[in-house]
Design an enzyme around this catalytic site. Structure first.
Site, short mmCIF file in Angstrom:
data_model
loop_
_atom_site.label_atom_id
_atom_site.label_comp_id
_atom_site.label_asym_id
_atom_site.label_seq_id
_atom_site.Cartn_x
_atom_site.Cartn_y
_atom_site.Cartn_z
N LYS A 14 141.28 -8.74 37.90
CA LYS A 14 141.19 -7.97 36.65
C LYS A 14 139.77 -7.44 36.43
CE LYS A 14 142.61 -11.36 33.96
NZ LYS A 14 142.86 -12.48 34.90
N ARG A 89 146.00 -13.68 25.81
CA ARG A 89 146.46 -14.74 26.72
C ARG A 89 147.55 -15.59 26.10
NH1 ARG A 89 141.53 -14.99 30.09
NH2 ARG A 89 141.72 -16.48 31.78
N ARG A 128 135.20 -17.08 45.25
CA ARG A 128 134.37 -16.53 44.17
C ARG A 128 133.42 -17.60 43.64
NH1 ARG A 128 137.36 -14.01 38.97
NH2 ARG A 128 137.35 -16.14 38.21
N ARG A 134 130.34 -20.16 38.86
CA ARG A 134 131.17 -20.60 37.73
C ARG A 134 131.78 -21.95 38.02
NH1 ARG A 134 135.25 -15.94 35.72
NH2 ARG A 134 136.36 -17.82 35.05
N ARG A 146 144.21 -23.90 35.51
CA ARG A 146 144.17 -22.55 34.94
C ARG A 146 145.43 -21.77 35.31
NH1 ARG A 146 138.79 -20.84 37.48
NH2 ARG A 146 139.01 -18.81 36.50
P1 AMP Z 1 138.36 -15.66 32.56
O1 AMP Z 1 136.97 -15.23 32.82
O2 AMP Z 1 139.21 -14.58 31.95
O3 AMP Z 1 139.03 -16.31 33.76
O4 AMP Z 1 138.28 -16.81 31.44
C1 AMP Z 1 137.59 -18.01 31.67
C2 AMP Z 1 138.01 -19.04 30.63
O5 AMP Z 1 137.66 -18.55 29.31
C3 AMP Z 1 139.50 -19.34 30.54
O6 AMP Z 1 139.90 -20.32 31.50
C4 AMP Z 1 139.63 -19.86 29.11
O7 AMP Z 1 139.14 -21.18 28.99
C5 AMP Z 1 138.65 -18.94 28.37
N1 AMP Z 1 139.33 -17.71 27.88
C6 AMP Z 1 139.12 -16.44 28.32
N2 AMP Z 1 139.90 -15.57 27.65
C7 AMP Z 1 140.62 -16.30 26.76
C8 AMP Z 1 141.61 -15.98 25.81
N3 AMP Z 1 142.04 -14.72 25.62
N4 AMP Z 1 142.14 -17.00 25.09
C9 AMP Z 1 141.73 -18.27 25.25
N5 AMP Z 1 140.81 -18.65 26.14
C10 AMP Z 1 140.24 -17.67 26.90
#
Ligand code: AMP
Length: 191
Positions: A14, A89, A128, A134, A146
């Site tokens: 994404k 989400r 990654r 990360r 996740r």
């Molecule tokens: P991402 O970078 O999108 O993979 O997000 C990393 C982490 O941030 C996720 O595993 C969640 O813990 C948190 N996170 C990101 N976006 C959301 C969302 N829309 N709702 C809740 N938690 C989020």
């Protein structure tokens, strides 16, 4: 406005595709994950609280991310449109986003959902993790959590947009340029 929900499990690509799309369509990229990581870096109360969930691969509370996104949308009043990456989400987030945009006289144009199988996702995320640093990309059990949170809590968001005839599925396997071309074909049919 062109408002795209770029959807898919962690590791679906994404962020990579959003970067390319925002240049081509002149959109504002709003990634909840990036914004949350910024809050963690700045050691804000929101960041410190969110980190606890993020380190375990769990979702941050709906009310926190919804308020955060509303502030970002308000801060970009002149935008031609948005790419929402990693948001919504949950179905509650999708409903809240719909209401926010409705109040501003606009709505979601489409959901583009990238599909990649779980084995490929785990491979991509571990790779990654080596570069990104990360923590949530470096631990296989956090990655698996996740993906399982995605399947349980996030995948139902597809139905939310499907019932509005806004859901478009995209094959997320291939080169970055091939996947980008698939996304552009889908968008160009709508504008
Ligand atoms: P991402 O970078 O999108 O993979 O997000 C990393 C982490 O941030 C996720 O595993 C969640 O813990 C948190 N996170 C990101 N976006 C959301 C969302 N829309 N709702 C809740 N938690 C989020």
């Amino acid at each position: 406005m062109l408002n795209i929900v770029l959807f898919g499990p962690p590791g679906a690509g994404k962020g990579t595709q959003a970067e390319k799309l925002l240049k081509k369509y002149e959109l504002i990229h709003l990634s909840t994950g990036d914004i949350l990581r910024g809050e963690i870096c700045a050691e804000t109360p929101l960041g410190i609280e969110a980190k606890k969930s993020m380190d375990k691969g769990e979702l941050v509370a709906d009310e926190v991310v919804i308020a955060m996104m509303e502030a970002k949308i308000d801060a970009n009043k002149e935008a031609k449109g948005f790419i929402f990456d990693g948001f919504p989400r949950t179905t509650a987030q999708a409903e809240a986003l719909g209401e926010m945009l409705h109040e501003k006289g606009t709505n979601i144009t489409c959901m583009l959902a990238l599909f990649v199988d779980d084995d490929e996702l785990i491979k991509r995320l571990l790779l990654r993790g080596k570069d990104s640093g990360r923590a949530d990309d470096q631990d296989q059990s956090v990655i698996e959590n996740r993906i399982s949170v995605y399947n349980k809590e996030t995948a139902p968001v597809i139905d939310f947009y499907d019932t509005q005839n806004k859901y478009i599925s995209i094959d997320g396997v291939g080169s970055i340029d091939e996947i980008f071309a698939r996304l552009c074909v889908a968008i160009d049919q709508l504008i």
